[in-house]
Write a protein that holds these residues in place. Structure first.
Motif, PDB file in Angstrom:
ATOM      1  N   LEU A 118       0.834  -1.207   0.000  1.00  0.00           N
ATOM      2  CA  LEU A 118       0.000   0.000   0.000  1.00  0.00           C
ATOM      3  C   LEU A 118       0.871   1.260   0.000  1.00  0.00           C
ATOM      4  O   LEU A 118       0.598   2.213  -0.743  1.00  0.00           O
ATOM      5  N   GLU A 119       1.917   1.267   0.815  1.00  0.00           N
ATOM      6  CA  GLU A 119       2.815   2.424   0.862  1.00  0.00           C
ATOM      7  C   GLU A 119       3.470   2.658  -0.496  1.00  0.00           C
ATOM      8  O   GLU A 119       3.562   3.797  -0.967  1.00  0.00           O
ATOM      9  N   THR A 120       3.923   1.567  -1.120  1.00  0.00           N
ATOM     10  CA  THR A 120       4.564   1.672  -2.432  1.00  0.00           C
ATOM     11  C   THR A 120       3.567   2.158  -3.479  1.00  0.00           C
ATOM     12  O   THR A 120       3.909   2.985  -4.347  1.00  0.00           O
ATOM     13  N   PHE A 121       2.331   1.670  -3.415  1.00  0.00           N
ATOM     14  CA  PHE A 121       1.283   2.089  -4.349  1.00  0.00           C
ATOM     15  C   PHE A 121       1.057   3.594  -4.259  1.00  0.00           C
ATOM     16  O   PHE A 121       0.988   4.289  -5.279  1.00  0.00           O
ATOM     17  N   ILE A 122       0.955   4.117  -3.046  1.00  0.00           N
ATOM     18  CA  ILE A 122       0.695   5.552  -2.856  1.00  0.00           C
ATOM     19  C   ILE A 122       1.872   6.380  -3.373  1.00  0.00           C
ATOM     20  O   ILE A 122       1.691   7.406  -4.033  1.00  0.00           O
ATOM     21  N   SER A 129       3.232   7.014 -11.895  1.00  0.00           N
ATOM     22  CA  SER A 129       3.689   5.738 -12.446  1.00  0.00           C
ATOM     23  C   SER A 129       2.638   5.136 -13.364  1.00  0.00           C
ATOM     24  O   SER A 129       1.439   5.377 -13.211  1.00  0.00           O
ATOM     25  N   GLY A 130       3.101   4.334 -14.315  1.00  0.00           N
ATOM     26  CA  GLY A 130       2.190   3.596 -15.181  1.00  0.00           C
ATOM     27  C   GLY A 130       1.602   2.407 -14.445  1.00  0.00           C
ATOM     28  O   GLY A 130       1.803   2.241 -13.237  1.00  0.00           O
ATOM     29  N   ILE A 131       0.915   1.554 -15.190  1.00  0.00           N
ATOM     30  CA  ILE A 131       0.224   0.431 -14.562  1.00  0.00           C
ATOM     31  C   ILE A 131       1.192  -0.527 -13.871  1.00  0.00           C
ATOM     32  O   ILE A 131       0.877  -1.120 -12.841  1.00  0.00           O
ATOM     33  N   LYS A 132       2.415  -0.645 -14.407  1.00  0.00           N
ATOM     34  CA  LYS A 132       3.392  -1.522 -13.770  1.00  0.00           C
ATOM     35  C   LYS A 132       3.725  -1.039 -12.368  1.00  0.00           C
ATOM     36  O   LYS A 132       3.827  -1.829 -11.426  1.00  0.00           O
ATOM     37  N   GLY A 133       3.895   0.262 -12.200  1.00  0.00           N
ATOM     38  CA  GLY A 133       4.210   0.815 -10.895  1.00  0.00           C
ATOM     39  C   GLY A 133       3.069   0.735  -9.904  1.00  0.00           C
ATOM     40  O   GLY A 133       3.286   0.784  -8.693  1.00  0.00           O
ATOM     41  N   LEU A 134       1.844   0.596 -10.426  1.00  0.00           N
ATOM     42  CA  LEU A 134       0.662   0.541  -9.552  1.00  0.00           C
ATOM     43  C   LEU A 134       0.182  -0.883  -9.295  1.00  0.00           C
ATOM     44  O   LEU A 134      -0.785  -1.078  -8.564  1.00  0.00           O
ATOM     45  N   SER A 135       0.850  -1.861  -9.881  1.00  0.00           N
ATOM     46  CA  SER A 135       0.353  -3.239  -9.778  1.00  0.00           C
ATOM     47  C   SER A 135       1.023  -4.036  -8.677  1.00  0.00           C
ATOM     48  O   SER A 135       0.827  -5.244  -8.569  1.00  0.00           O
ATOM     49  N   GLY A 136       1.815  -3.379  -7.845  1.00  0.00           N
ATOM     50  CA  GLY A 136       2.336  -4.039  -6.665  1.00  0.00           C
ATOM     51  C   GLY A 136       3.799  -4.428  -6.756  1.00  0.00           C
ATOM     52  O   GLY A 136       4.424  -4.401  -7.813  1.00  0.00           O
ATOM     53  N   ILE A 137       4.348  -4.791  -5.609  1.00  0.00           N
ATOM     54  CA  ILE A 137       5.727  -5.268  -5.515  1.00  0.00           C
ATOM     55  C   ILE A 137       5.771  -6.680  -6.081  1.00  0.00           C
ATOM     56  O   ILE A 137       4.944  -7.517  -5.712  1.00  0.00           O
TER      57      ILE A 137
END
Length: 297
Positions: A118-122, A129-137
């Motif tokens: 969640l922290e990384t998503f925010i 970020s694009g979808i890759k950056g929003l799709s999780g670790i």
């Protein structure tokens, strides 16, 4: 908690700090009777607390007959530091990957969990970020496994309490010195206050985004293979004519892979013959029918 997969024949290096998440991870591997060793880094940032963190990890290894690897960071090494978090990460993974080779191990395992997601998503959301950056670790990437990503911090604490697992709290996490700490201590509690099931629903949404991203990355790779004309990793030529016939989303992601963002991408898409652009990773020259790309040192 289940780690899943056929992993009985593999040998692992666990990154263990002494906190609840990594001590639970180590205990799970011990319960699962898996083959593993443990790595710990003492940065000596918190005086005696840092030494106590090391001791709890070392004691766990002695008690359970697990090979313990320690990296003590010297004052000289710390003097070379520029960005603390980037430097610490670089030191950490250099140490881990060197151990993989030296000890003939298969994977590095970290204790990242759903709250980290969640922290990384925010953070990534705030950076556009694009979808890759929003799709999780990534759960499995570059020989790094993260088996606890589906579990929240509260679930990990509950498991530690139920199974009487010793751990230490890093008091520096309570300070708002860094962006991630501010998100952890200020933003996430407010979200959970407004939406009591927020973290659970976030996990479900993240799973969906990850599925979409994997499909999307496959399509991007197919397009890249299609437009690749010639070259190597350092210098290569792409077919501009074919690329610009693709869906705009695909075009944006291809250009993003060359290090460009935002308005720069729009400029490249409409650039005339002879235009030159430079990102942090690449230099590109627009030709009439092609894009010449050169990786920067």
């Amino acid at each position: 908690m289940e780690l899943g997969g056929d992993i009985s024949s593999k040998k692992f290096l666990l990154a263990v700090s002494g906190g609840a998440d990594s001590m639970v991870l180590a205990s799970l591997f011990k319960i699962g009777d898996l083959k593993f060793e443990i790595a710990h880094i003492n940065y000596h940032f918190r005086d005696e607390d840092s030494n106590l963190d090391k001791k709890i990890v070392e004691d766990f290894c002695k008690k359970n007959d697990i090979k313990f690897h320690l990296k003590d960071i010297s004052e000289e090494e710390k003097s070379k530091m520029k960005s603390l978090q980037n430097w610490a990460r670089e030191v950490r993974y250099d140490f881990f990957f060197n151990l993989l080779v030296k000890e003939n191990l298969d994977f590095i395992v970290t204790a990242h969990h759903l709250n980290d997601e969640l922290e990384t998503f925010i953070i990534n959301l705030s950076r556009g970020s694009g979808i890759k950056g929003l799709s999780g670790i990534p759960k499995n990437e570059n020989r790094i496994l993260r088996p606890l990503l589906s579990f929240s911090k509260s679930e990990i604490y509950a498991f530690a309490e139920e199974n009487k697992i010793d751990f230490r709290e890093d008091k520096s996490n309570q300070k708002d010195d860094y962006l991630r700490n501010k998100i952890r201590n200020q933003i996430v509690p407010k979200m959970e206050e407004v939406f009591p099931n927020f973290l659970e629903k976030f996990g479900e949404s993240l799973g969906y985004l990850d599925t979409v991203n994997r499909f999307f990355q496959e399509e991007i790779q197919k397009t890249f293979d299609e437009i690749f004309v010639e070259g190597n990793e350092s210098e290569f030529t792409l077919n501009k004519t074919i690329l610009l016939k693709k869906h705009k989303t695909i075009i944006i992601e291809i250009i993003r892979k060359l290090g460009f963002t935002g308005i720069e991408i729009e400029k490249i898409m409409s650039a005339e013959n002879g235009k030159f652009f430079r990102s942090s990773t690449h230099e590109i020259t627009i030709k009439r029918k092609e894009i010449f790309c050169k990786k920067r040192n």
